[in-house]
Design an enzyme around this catalytic site. Structure first.
Site, PDB file in Angstrom:
ATOM      1  NE  ARG A   1      -8.905 -12.246  -6.736  1.00 37.56           N
ATOM      2  CZ  ARG A   1      -8.494 -13.497  -6.956  1.00 37.56           C
ATOM      3  NH1 ARG A   1      -7.243 -13.833  -6.701  1.00 37.56           N
ATOM      4  NH2 ARG A   1      -9.312 -14.419  -7.420  1.00 37.56           N
TER       5      ARG A   1
ATOM      6  CG  HIS B   1       0.160  -0.901 -15.709  1.00 37.34           C
ATOM      7  ND1 HIS B   1      -0.008  -2.193 -15.244  1.00 37.34           N
ATOM      8  CD2 HIS B   1       1.018  -0.983 -16.746  1.00 37.34           C
ATOM      9  CE1 HIS B   1       0.722  -3.012 -15.981  1.00 37.34           C
ATOM     10  NE2 HIS B   1       1.352  -2.308 -16.908  1.00 37.34           N
TER      11      HIS B   1
ATOM     12  N   GLY C   1       0.776  -1.234   0.000  1.00 37.59           N
ATOM     13  CA  GLY C   1       0.000   0.000   0.000  1.00 37.59           C
ATOM     14  C   GLY C   1       0.807   1.283   0.000  1.00 37.59           C
TER      15      GLY C   1
ATOM     16  CG  ASP D   1      -2.795  -3.553 -16.799  1.00 38.18           C
ATOM     17  OD1 ASP D   1      -3.310  -3.028 -15.801  1.00 38.18           O
ATOM     18  OD2 ASP D   1      -1.997  -4.491 -16.732  1.00 38.18           O
TER      19      ASP D   1
END
Ligand code: GRF
Length: 204
Positions: free
Chosen positions: A94, A112, A14, A148
């Site tokens: 996920r 990303h 995180g 993505d």
């Protein structure tokens, strides 16, 4: 100013979540981190969020087995209960089905670690080194059903240096991530970037 209520979805340490939490501490930031939601009960980021006084929730995917939509309904229920306006995926490991993605269309962002559309998927730093690219970066984009992909909200890059390893490159890219995710969330929360505008800009 009404601050948008944001949920950050994590699966691990995180650090992007922390960058968003810290940015949202600024009085003029247009969003508040109202919830940190993890599918992993042991995600280190949960403890960090709690330390910052932020509500946390766990929706473990395992009890749902192969029923991805049932898992996503549970996620969605938690988001609705917490009156969430915007969702930030930040290392959420996920794959989401079109059901949830469509429900949050234009209100769900992902980060990303590559210059999309280059290097979708996993192990982006290794593939960037193998590909011999001169620059590598990170992208914040609206989430679309295809992994993505989706209109870009923010993107930045750094040079790949001689002697870089996956680790040194990942560390340099992480700094980029921590800078652009709060910037991107600000733009979306203020309504200065919408899905329609980002779609037009991505198409050129
Ligand atoms: C980041 O590199 C992010 O781009 C990718 O997963 C990693 C998560 O790191 N999607 P963290 O949990 O935010 O530290």
């Amino acid at each position: 100013m009404t601050r948008k209520r944001v949920a950050v979805l994590i699966s691990g340490r995180g650090s992007n979540m922390t960058a968003l939490i810290e940015a949202a501490e600024a009085p003029d930031y247009p969003a508040q981190i109202a919830l940190v939601l993890s599918n992993e009960p042991d995600a280190a980021g949960l403890a960090r969020a709690q330390l910052a006084g932020i509500a946390t929730a766990v929706v473990d995917h395992r009890p749902f087995g192969k029923d991805r939509e049932a898992f996503e309904r549970a996620l969605d229920d938690t988001l609705q209960t917490n009156r969430i306006d915007l969702v930030c995926l930040a290392g959420f490991m996920r794959l989401l089905t079109p059901w949830l993605v469509t429900r949050w269309s234009g209100r769900m962002l992902n980060i990303h670690p590559a210059l999309l559309p280059q290097f979708k998927g996993l192990h982006t730093h290794r593939r960037a080194l193998e590909g011999g690219v001169q620059r590598h970066g990170a992208t914040v984009h609206f989430v679309m059903p295809e992994m993505d992909s989706g209109p870009i909200v923010a993107q930045d890059s750094v040079p790949v240096r001689e002697g870089d390893t996956e680790e040194t490159l990942a560390a340099r890219i992480l700094e980029v991530e921590h800078r652009i995710y709060p910037q991107a969330l600000r733009l979306v929360a203020e309504g200065r970037v919408t899905l329609a505008a980002a779609t037009a800009a991505t198409r050129g």
